[in-house]
Every structure is written in structure tokens, then in C-alpha cells.
Design a protein around this motif. Structure first.
Motif, short mmCIF file in Angstrom:
data_model
loop_
_atom_site.label_atom_id
_atom_site.label_comp_id
_atom_site.label_asym_id
_atom_site.label_seq_id
_atom_site.Cartn_x
_atom_site.Cartn_y
_atom_site.Cartn_z
N CYS A 262 45.06 31.40 13.90
CA CYS A 262 46.11 31.27 12.88
C CYS A 262 45.46 31.43 11.51
N VAL B 189 55.07 26.32 5.21
CA VAL B 189 54.41 27.60 4.95
C VAL B 189 54.61 27.99 3.49
N GLY C 20 46.86 31.68 7.26
CA GLY C 20 48.02 31.57 6.40
C GLY C 20 47.80 30.51 5.35
N GLU D 289 50.33 33.52 10.18
CA GLU D 289 50.22 34.53 11.24
C GLU D 289 49.53 33.85 12.41
N GLN E 108 59.12 27.80 5.94
CA GLN E 108 59.27 27.35 7.33
C GLN E 108 58.28 26.22 7.61
N ARG F 47 54.82 35.72 13.18
CA ARG F 47 54.56 35.45 11.77
C ARG F 47 55.70 34.60 11.23
N THR G 169 52.99 31.21 1.85
CA THR G 169 53.26 32.65 1.86
C THR G 169 53.48 33.18 3.27
N THR G 170 52.60 32.81 4.20
CA THR G 170 52.70 33.29 5.57
C THR G 170 51.90 32.39 6.49
N GLY H 64 57.37 32.65 7.76
CA GLY H 64 57.44 32.95 6.34
C GLY H 64 57.58 31.73 5.46
N PRO H 65 57.68 31.97 4.16
CA PRO H 65 57.74 30.90 3.16
C PRO H 65 58.83 29.87 3.48
#
Length: 146
Positions: A42, A108, A44, A113, A19, A14, A110-111, A16-17
Motif C-alpha cells: 500500500c 485518505v 498513499g 493504492e 475515503q 485505489r 490524495t490516494t 480516493g480523497p
């Protein structure tokens, strides 16, 4: 036609914000020394993306677009060897989709995955294919390489 079968190993990660997704995926692959990695799934969101559109040309060059708004990742597919070949489909706030070849700038929101598969018995490489004008996937058996 190049093809081969292999056992499968699965990795999940995962991001995060803030990246950058493409660089982060390539770093993940390098850190784990994956030899034949590919995206399984994926989900996100991103706030930016730079894509090359399919078959779009403007004076014999591929059309590149730079997006700068919130998008949901509705699909990300491709191989993740050193010269990754990824395609993405993004949905905007109205649900309209847009997709293309990932060049980078996938920031990114929020996320992200991501489930990554690795063909345990294979090696992925890219070599220039003069028929297409692009570096194309070369699939080798790891046992043949040794």
C-alpha cells in the motif's frame, strides 16, 4: 504454530480523497467475498489516523493516539478478515515515522493504492486467545472446512 500453503489471487484497488481506508478495505473484501485476504502493499497518504501503540500501557489499558495531519503511508501490513489486524507506518512532513495497530479514522488525503492478496485455498478467522488476551488468527484449509 499455525501455517498452511496456498495458491495466490491478487486484487488491486485505489481509494480516493476522503475515503476511510479501513472501512473501504473491509467493504472491498466483503463485496468480493474474500476468505483469506491480506495486504501485499500500500502507498498513499492520510490526513487522520487512530492507532493503538505497541506494548504501550497507561493503567493497564493500551495507549490510543489520534493523529490529525498529513502523513505518507510508508507501510501497511496485515490480514483483512472481518476482524482485520492491520499495522501501519506513517511518515510526517519531516520524514519522522510513527506506527501502530490500526483502529480506524484512516482518512485518505490524495490516494491509497492497495494490492490485496487472497490465499485461495485457505480461510482466515479470529478467535479469542486467552494467552494473549486478543482475538488471534486461525488458519484453516478450505478443503477441511467443506
Amino acid at each position: 504454530m499455525a501455517s498452511a500453503g496456498s495458491a495466490l489471487k491478487v486484487h488491486a484497488v485505489r481509494f480516493g480523497p476522503g475515503q476511510e481506508l479501513l472501512c473501504s478495505l473491509l467493504a472491498f473484501v466483503e463485496e468480493r467475498n474474500l476468505k483469506a485476504p491480506f495486504i501485499i502493499t500500500c502507498v498513499g497518504s492520510v490526513t487522520k489516523a487512530t492507532l493503538r501503540l505497541a506494548n504501550a500501557t497507561a493503567g493497564n489499558t493500551n495507549e490510543v493516539i489520534h493523529l490529525d495531519e498529513h502523513f505518507e503511508i510508508v507501510s501497511l501490513v496485515g490480514t483483512l478478515n472481518k476482524e482485520a489486524h492491520l499495522h501501519i507506518c506513517l511518515a510526517d512532513k519531516e520524514g519522522k515515522t510513527l506506527g501502530g495497530h490500526v483502529l480506524g479514522d484512516l482518512e485518505v488525503f490524495t490516494t491509497a493504492e492497495v494490492v490485496i492478496g487472497e490465499a485461495s485455498d485457505l480461510l482466515f478467522d479470529r478467535q479469542m486467545d486467552h494467552r494473549t488476551g486478543f482475538p488471534e488468527l486461525v488458519i484453516q484449509s478450505r478443503s477441511e472446512k467443506n
